[in-house]
Design a protein around this motif. Sequence first.
Motif, PDB file in Angstrom:
ATOM      1  N   ASP B  42       1.117  -1.055  -0.489  1.00 33.41           N
ATOM      2  CA  ASP B  42      -0.166   0.100  -0.327  1.00 33.41           C
ATOM      3  C   ASP B  42       0.999   1.214  -0.108  1.00 33.41           C
ATOM      4  O   ASP B  42       0.844   1.719   0.720  1.00 33.41           O
ATOM      5  N   LYS B  84      -9.049  -2.846   4.254  1.00 35.59           N
ATOM      6  CA  LYS B  84      -7.840  -3.204   4.253  1.00 35.59           C
ATOM      7  C   LYS B  84      -6.555  -2.908   4.639  1.00 35.59           C
ATOM      8  O   LYS B  84      -5.955  -2.197   5.060  1.00 35.59           O
ATOM      9  N   HIS B  85      -6.414  -4.173   4.836  1.00 36.54           N
ATOM     10  CA  HIS B  85      -4.859  -4.810   5.902  1.00 36.54           C
ATOM     11  C   HIS B  85      -3.912  -4.063   4.501  1.00 36.54           C
ATOM     12  O   HIS B  85      -3.942  -4.194   2.963  1.00 36.54           O
ATOM     13  N   GLY B  88      -1.607  -6.300   2.108  1.00 38.67           N
ATOM     14  CA  GLY B  88      -2.636  -6.871   0.745  1.00 38.67           C
ATOM     15  C   GLY B  88      -3.066  -7.979   0.456  1.00 38.67           C
ATOM     16  O   GLY B  88      -2.298  -8.512  -0.602  1.00 38.67           O
ATOM     17  N   THR B 105     -15.156  -5.335   2.886  1.00 35.92           N
ATOM     18  CA  THR B 105     -13.747  -4.956   2.899  1.00 35.92           C
ATOM     19  C   THR B 105     -12.977  -5.355   1.498  1.00 35.92           C
ATOM     20  O   THR B 105     -13.743  -5.609   0.851  1.00 35.92           O
ATOM     21  N   GLU B 106     -12.179  -5.103   1.813  1.00 35.82           N
ATOM     22  CA  GLU B 106     -11.103  -4.937   0.461  1.00 35.82           C
ATOM     23  C   GLU B 106     -10.773  -6.134   0.612  1.00 35.82           C
ATOM     24  O   GLU B 106     -10.039  -6.871  -0.578  1.00 35.82           O
ATOM     25  N   THR B 107      -9.920  -6.238   2.004  1.00 36.07           N
ATOM     26  CA  THR B 107      -9.125  -7.144   2.089  1.00 36.07           C
ATOM     27  C   THR B 107     -10.322  -8.454   2.622  1.00 36.07           C
ATOM     28  O   THR B 107     -11.105  -8.666   3.068  1.00 36.07           O
TER      29      THR B 107
END
Lengths: 195, 195
Positions: B42, B84-85, B88, B105-107
């Motif tokens: 990120d 979002k961790h 990634g 969530t994205e993660t």
Amino acid sequence: MSKVFTQASVSLDGFIAGPGHSGFDKLFAWCRAGDVETPSEDPERLIYRTNAATAAYLREMMEGTGALVVGRTLYDMTNGWDGKHPGGLPVFVVTHRAPDEPIETETPFTFVTDGIESAIEQARMVAGDKAVGVGPGSTVGQAITAGLLDEIRLDLVPLILGAGTPMLTGISDQLALSNPEIIAGQGVTHLIYSC
Amino acid sequence: MSKVFTQASVSLDGFIAGPGHSGFDKLFAWCRAGDVETPSEDPERLIYRTNAATAAYLREMMEGTGALVVGRTLYDMTNGWDGKHPGGLPVFVVTHRAPDEPIETETPFTFVTDGIESAIEQARMVAGDKAVGVGPGSTVGQAITAGLLDEIRLDLVPLILGAGTPMLTGISDQLALSNPEIIAGQGVTHLIYSC
């Protein structure tokens, strides 16, 4: 003025002894993990057997140290090393109260009742050009807090103890140090930090 | 089967955070102590700036890791990394009870309620040939106790915190490890131990 240092065998999780003073066999296994012999000042009690890098590290430290400062707890716990400290050096014991009856000892023990600064100053006088070793135990935190410690020598042992006696106690300020000098031993990594 | 490891920035006295979650600026100063850039997964949030040795260490770890296992405490403390961790990667959260309402969530987060073994097994399935990262926090002790940890990566920081959150908790057996691989960074010493 002579350097003031502390040295300790420490587990990866930061302990110098396991619960109930256990784990010393593992914490000090590196002292007998190689084939280069380095006699301690009391070779009948201990001859180090290490790799060559550790042997050089030990020799330099033994030859370069002129006096020691320890806490009363350690002195009592070891029964005053039965009168003969294995370092073969004058020892200054920080204490609230000196023993009532001085005992006859081979090691010159001096009981210092006016604090760590005084003990280090007296040790420096005796050490001359050589270094003063402090600790282990609460004397180390006291020396750090007083701004009197020049060097921390960690003998980092690949061991997890899980619980026990922390390497450092009684320190209220966070302290950033330099990059260490790194010496790769067998069963130990020596890390020398300047304060 | 993929390797299971833990990695932590640790002070010389064994803490991964100072009192009241203080000291992170000093504990992670090494992430910005050099001039070789390594983008994290990120990069808007973090680009590492380190010496070349640390950059290689980080790159190998980022490229070689396929999934993470964390504890619920960390998940809650970071508010699930706001969805979002930064790694990634898929994240498996060990918990007694999954959240009532799944959030978007994205993660990909997976809540595992049947223990560390199950979480690591599920993470391994997702990681394929790559490694599984565990921790920080109590999950590390659980993984060690279960005999499932292959490697401990200490990022040892020349810093004394005095008190705070211990690196390892909940370990009842003493565990001896191998000699480490040593990587000398700027403001950090990376030590890689096989369990």
